[in-house]
Scaffold this motif. Structure first.
Motif, mmCIF file in Angstrom:
data_model
loop_
_atom_site.group_PDB
_atom_site.id
_atom_site.type_symbol
_atom_site.label_atom_id
_atom_site.label_comp_id
_atom_site.label_asym_id
_atom_site.label_seq_id
_atom_site.Cartn_x
_atom_site.Cartn_y
_atom_site.Cartn_z
ATOM 1 N N LEU A 280 0.855 -1.189 0.000
ATOM 2 C CA LEU A 280 0.000 0.000 0.000
ATOM 3 C C LEU A 280 0.893 1.242 0.000
ATOM 4 N N VAL A 306 -9.625 -0.125 1.773
ATOM 5 C CA VAL A 306 -8.459 -1.010 1.742
ATOM 6 C C VAL A 306 -8.839 -2.428 2.159
ATOM 7 N N ALA A 309 -10.632 -4.075 -0.720
ATOM 8 C CA ALA A 309 -9.697 -4.413 -1.795
ATOM 9 C C ALA A 309 -8.872 -5.644 -1.441
ATOM 10 N N ALA A 315 -6.339 -7.758 -5.702
ATOM 11 C CA ALA A 315 -5.406 -6.712 -6.115
ATOM 12 C C ALA A 315 -3.999 -7.052 -5.654
ATOM 13 N N ILE A 318 -2.201 -1.228 -3.858
ATOM 14 C CA ILE A 318 -3.227 -0.240 -3.505
ATOM 15 C C ILE A 318 -2.528 1.097 -3.293
ATOM 16 N N ASP A 335 -7.124 0.569 -6.430
ATOM 17 C CA ASP A 335 -6.438 -0.714 -6.468
ATOM 18 C C ASP A 335 -6.460 -1.242 -7.894
ATOM 19 N N ASP A 336 -5.575 -2.186 -8.182
ATOM 20 C CA ASP A 336 -5.470 -2.766 -9.524
ATOM 21 C C ASP A 336 -6.150 -4.125 -9.609
#
Length: 381
Positions: A280, A306, A309, A315, A318, A335-336
């Motif tokens: 993160l 978070v 996610a 993910a 983040i 996030d991805d």
């Protein structure tokens, strides 16, 4: 109603003069068309048709007034707001009266200018005494002041009536605000109840079960006759107690982080990053103290986003950004992961209610395939 730029005085003066002409058109429309449709408006069977004919012309006149206000005064009105027939007729009646009165005031100004010219001519020719000149100047100054004040008041009244006709009135805005507060209050109460149920579930299904297991391990160790087995059970109980402490700490952080009071928002978000199982990255750009409710709401936006996610998005990274721009705090969590966040879920619904309670806005962008971006805008004033 908003205003893009402040128009010049000549432009506004031309708009006032044009308003006098449109007011005359409106007054003639009421006199001619209103008189012609009067009997039909009184008869119940033809009232609706006659009213429809009257309103058709009234709406055209109102559209003309709206264009005038926008072109000469720089006013911007809500595009999709539709005024009622009663508001349109009321506006045209007031506009006709004030416009004609404004025309009278402008006429008096012109007449005063002509008299001032004659006064100057008399002074130049020497046919006017000093006592008479002083009297005329004093009276002219008083009349000029009254005319200018009248024009200013009529212009302000014109702007106010236009604002009430072409946009929601103060009463409508107040009612809308009351409805929003009632909705947000109900949502906050529901979110608090949901949070309490989640805490109870975490304590019952997590901490309580582990405490029961810890008690059973200690009980077995006490009843055991084999010292080696008792030592193993005590070691297992010690490890279980460490797990209980960790889970209690997690529950306490979800209720309210103590670091938020002692260390501030930046350190509290740092604690979220330390407990997160996914890398993160944080960016904190706040150079002024924040109100306590705003800090709390910002923390829970970050914490809940978070947590979601890490649990549901698959993910690998983040990013969290917190920035203060004037009197507005913007919190952005991205996030991805795979996206597809459920906006109606209890977590995001609770966040939306928490943000709305502070007159903030929560934006959620989570298309299938990702990425997911949650942005909260919180007013600090």
């Amino acid at each position: 109603m908003t205003r893009t730029t402040t128009p010049s005085w000549p432009r506004r003066g031309l708009g006032i003069l044009l308003g006098c002409a449109t007011a005359l058109v409106g007054a003639l429309y009421f006199l001619v068309v209103g008189a012609a449709l009067g009997p039909f408006l009184l008869w119940p069977r033809t009232r609706s048709s006659a009213l429809e004919i009257l309103m058709a012309g009234a709406r055209r006149l109102v559209t003309l007034e709206r264009v005038r206000r926008s072109a000469f005064f720089g006013d911007l009105f809500p595009e999709h707001y539709k005024a009622s027939d009663q508001k349109i007729l009321r506006y045209l009646a007031i506009r006709s009266y004030t416009g004609l009165l404004c025309g009278v005031v402008v006429g008096l100004l012109v007449f005063g200018g002509v008299l001032a010219g004659l006064l100057i001519n008399g002074v130049v020719r020497g046919t006017l005494g000093w006592d008479e000149l002083l009297t005329q100047v004093l009276l002219g100054s008083v009349l000029l002041f009254l005319d200018v004040q009248g024009l200013y008041s009529l212009a302000a009244l014109d702007a106010r009536t236009a604002r009430e006709c072409f946009g929601p009135s103060e009463r409508e805005l107040l009612q809308r605000r009351i409805d929003e507060l009632a909705t947000s209050r109900a949502a906050v109460v529901e979110a608090v109840d949901a949070e309490r149920r989640r805490i109870e579930r975490d304590l019952h299904d997590g901490v309580q079960q582990r405490l029961v297991a810890l008690a059973m391990l200690i009980g077995r160790a006490r009843r055991g006759r084999n010292p080696e087995q008792a030592d193993a059970l005590l070691l297992q109980a010690h490890e279980e107690s460490q797990g209980v402490l960790t889970e209690l700490r997690e529950v306490a952080w979800r209720v309210y982080p103590s670091a938020l009071d002692s260390l501030g928002l930046e350190e509290a978000i740092g604690g979220v990053a330390e407990r997160c199982s996914i890398p993160l990255r944080t960016r904190f750009e706040v150079d002024a103290p924040l109100p306590r409710p705003v800090e709390t709401a910002a923390y829970f936006v970050v914490s809940e986003s978070v947590t979601n996610a890490a649990k549901h998005s698959s993910a690998s990274a983040i990013s969290v950004g917190v920035a203060l721009d004037g009197a507005r705090l913007t919190v952005r969590v991205e996030d991805d992961g795979t996206g597809g966040a459920n906006e109606t879920g209890s977590g995001l619904t609770g966040l939306r209610s928490r943000v709305a309670a502070l007159d903030g806005v929560l934006h959620i962008h989570s298309p299938l395939g990702g990425p997911t971006t949650i942005t909260a805008e919180l007013p600090c004033a």
